[in-house]
Design a protein around this motif. Sequence first.
Motif, PDB file in Angstrom:
ATOM      1  N   GLN A  21       0.857  -1.183   0.000  1.00 45.06           N
ATOM      2  CA  GLN A  21       0.000   0.000   0.000  1.00 45.06           C
ATOM      3  C   GLN A  21       0.895   1.235   0.000  1.00 45.06           C
ATOM      4  O   GLN A  21       1.914   1.267   0.701  1.00 45.06           O
ATOM      5  CB  GLN A  21      -0.866  -0.025   1.261  1.00 45.06           C
ATOM      6  CG  GLN A  21      -2.022   0.918   1.243  1.00 45.06           C
ATOM      7  CD  GLN A  21      -3.224   0.333   0.520  1.00 45.06           C
ATOM      8  OE1 GLN A  21      -3.280  -0.853   0.231  1.00 45.06           O
ATOM      9  NE2 GLN A  21      -4.178   1.184   0.222  1.00 45.06           N
ATOM     10  N   TYR A  22       0.504   2.252  -0.775  1.00 42.02           N
ATOM     11  CA  TYR A  22       1.290   3.480  -0.871  1.00 42.02           C
ATOM     12  C   TYR A  22       0.383   4.700  -0.721  1.00 42.02           C
ATOM     13  O   TYR A  22      -0.777   4.666  -1.147  1.00 42.02           O
ATOM     14  CB  TYR A  22       1.973   3.580  -2.242  1.00 42.02           C
ATOM     15  CG  TYR A  22       2.969   2.484  -2.498  1.00 42.02           C
ATOM     16  CD1 TYR A  22       4.263   2.573  -2.005  1.00 42.02           C
ATOM     17  CD2 TYR A  22       2.615   1.361  -3.238  1.00 42.02           C
ATOM     18  CE1 TYR A  22       5.184   1.567  -2.239  1.00 42.02           C
ATOM     19  CE2 TYR A  22       3.540   0.351  -3.477  1.00 42.02           C
ATOM     20  CZ  TYR A  22       4.819   0.463  -2.972  1.00 42.02           C
ATOM     21  OH  TYR A  22       5.722  -0.524  -3.200  1.00 42.02           O
ATOM     22  N   PRO A  23       0.922   5.786  -0.181  1.00 38.53           N
ATOM     23  CA  PRO A  23       0.165   7.044  -0.157  1.00 38.53           C
ATOM     24  C   PRO A  23       0.146   7.640  -1.563  1.00 38.53           C
ATOM     25  O   PRO A  23       1.087   7.421  -2.348  1.00 38.53           O
ATOM     26  CB  PRO A  23       0.962   7.927   0.809  1.00 38.53           C
ATOM     27  CG  PRO A  23       2.362   7.403   0.701  1.00 38.53           C
ATOM     28  CD  PRO A  23       2.240   5.926   0.450  1.00 38.53           C
ATOM     29  N   THR A  24      -0.910   8.365  -1.898  1.00 39.39           N
ATOM     30  CA  THR A  24      -0.977   8.987  -3.223  1.00 39.39           C
ATOM     31  C   THR A  24      -0.124  10.252  -3.246  1.00 39.39           C
ATOM     32  O   THR A  24      -0.632  11.365  -3.350  1.00 39.39           O
ATOM     33  CB  THR A  24      -2.429   9.283  -3.642  1.00 39.39           C
ATOM     34  OG1 THR A  24      -3.070   9.997  -2.587  1.00 39.39           O
ATOM     35  CG2 THR A  24      -3.190   8.023  -3.963  1.00 39.39           C
ATOM     36  N   ARG A  25       1.172  10.047  -3.134  1.00 38.91           N
ATOM     37  CA  ARG A  25       2.153  11.131  -3.216  1.00 38.91           C
ATOM     38  C   ARG A  25       3.168  10.775  -4.296  1.00 38.91           C
ATOM     39  O   ARG A  25       3.532   9.596  -4.456  1.00 38.91           O
ATOM     40  CB  ARG A  25       2.849  11.317  -1.875  1.00 38.91           C
ATOM     41  CG  ARG A  25       1.912  11.860  -0.784  1.00 38.91           C
ATOM     42  CD  ARG A  25       2.692  12.390   0.417  1.00 38.91           C
ATOM     43  NE  ARG A  25       3.540  11.382   1.022  1.00 38.91           N
ATOM     44  CZ  ARG A  25       3.232  10.664   2.099  1.00 38.91           C
ATOM     45  NH1 ARG A  25       2.073  10.842   2.700  1.00 38.91           N
ATOM     46  NH2 ARG A  25       4.078   9.789   2.595  1.00 38.91           N
ATOM     47  N   VAL A  60       7.501   2.099  -5.759  1.00 43.15           N
ATOM     48  CA  VAL A  60       6.914   1.057  -6.602  1.00 43.15           C
ATOM     49  C   VAL A  60       7.987   0.469  -7.522  1.00 43.15           C
ATOM     50  O   VAL A  60       8.070  -0.749  -7.691  1.00 43.15           O
ATOM     51  CB  VAL A  60       5.717   1.599  -7.405  1.00 43.15           C
ATOM     52  CG1 VAL A  60       5.244   0.584  -8.446  1.00 43.15           C
ATOM     53  CG2 VAL A  60       4.573   1.995  -6.470  1.00 43.15           C
ATOM     54  N   ARG A  61       8.810   1.326  -8.107  1.00 43.64           N
ATOM     55  CA  ARG A  61       9.900   0.825  -8.954  1.00 43.64           C
ATOM     56  C   ARG A  61      10.809  -0.108  -8.154  1.00 43.64           C
ATOM     57  O   ARG A  61      11.213  -1.171  -8.646  1.00 43.64           O
ATOM     58  CB  ARG A  61      10.695   1.988  -9.551  1.00 43.64           C
ATOM     59  CG  ARG A  61       9.918   2.763 -10.608  1.00 43.64           C
ATOM     60  CD  ARG A  61      10.798   3.736 -11.367  1.00 43.64           C
ATOM     61  NE  ARG A  61      11.290   4.819 -10.544  1.00 43.64           N
ATOM     62  CZ  ARG A  61      10.707   5.997 -10.400  1.00 43.64           C
ATOM     63  NH1 ARG A  61       9.565   6.256 -11.031  1.00 43.64           N
ATOM     64  NH2 ARG A  61      11.244   6.931  -9.644  1.00 43.64           N
ATOM     65  N   THR A  62      11.090   0.272  -6.911  1.00 37.42           N
ATOM     66  CA  THR A  62      11.913  -0.580  -6.036  1.00 37.42           C
ATOM     67  C   THR A  62      11.213  -1.904  -5.763  1.00 37.42           C
ATOM     68  O   THR A  62      11.852  -2.964  -5.763  1.00 37.42           O
ATOM     69  CB  THR A  62      12.229   0.161  -4.716  1.00 37.42           C
ATOM     70  OG1 THR A  62      12.967   1.336  -5.035  1.00 37.42           O
ATOM     71  CG2 THR A  62      13.010  -0.711  -3.763  1.00 37.42           C
ATOM     72  N   LEU A  88       1.744   3.039 -14.207  1.00 33.30           N
ATOM     73  CA  LEU A  88       0.462   2.730 -13.555  1.00 33.30           C
ATOM     74  C   LEU A  88       0.378   3.404 -12.186  1.00 33.30           C
ATOM     75  O   LEU A  88      -0.668   3.950 -11.817  1.00 33.30           O
ATOM     76  CB  LEU A  88       0.276   1.219 -13.436  1.00 33.30           C
ATOM     77  CG  LEU A  88       0.164   0.436 -14.747  1.00 33.30           C
ATOM     78  CD1 LEU A  88      -0.011  -1.056 -14.452  1.00 33.30           C
ATOM     79  CD2 LEU A  88      -0.960   0.952 -15.621  1.00 33.30           C
ATOM     80  N   ALA A  89       1.470   3.371 -11.425  1.00 30.69           N
ATOM     81  CA  ALA A  89       1.489   4.040 -10.117  1.00 30.69           C
ATOM     82  C   ALA A  89       1.372   5.548 -10.283  1.00 30.69           C
ATOM     83  O   ALA A  89       0.656   6.212  -9.519  1.00 30.69           O
ATOM     84  CB  ALA A  89       2.768   3.676  -9.362  1.00 30.69           C
TER      85      ALA A  89
END
Length: 137
Positions: free
Chosen positions: A9-13, A20-22, A51-52
């Motif tokens: 899960q990631y914040p929309t920042r 995501v690349r990592t 996509l991210a």
Amino acid sequence: MPEQSTRRQYPTRPESVAQVRTQVRELLASRGIEPHGNESAENAVLVASELAGNAVCHASSSGSYSVTLELHGGILAISVRDTEIETPPQWPTLGDAGATTGRGMFLVDALARDWGCAHKGEGKVVWAELLIDRERP
């Protein structure tokens, strides 16, 4: 069953796109696939990034999005789920030559063997599948 999968899960920042690349590089490396110098693996990193980036750009800035990666043999499935209902165009184009945005889904369409979008609850999932060479070309 995938041979390897991960969901985060990631914040929309904007800075989350690098994470995501990592995530993609780590999954591939865990299966002995070195992303650097492997065109198909580099393409997977680019597609995940696009996509991210779309999730960050179009979803609620106070929300989050998730990225699921599943490696099935030589196929990497990338799924990005966000809270935005609007879906990307089915037939992406290059758009305005002077625009600084709007080419991401064109790249996804060009690099992925398949991609699509589905509404899920109060949002959507945009997914792509790419063939991954396990050998360095």
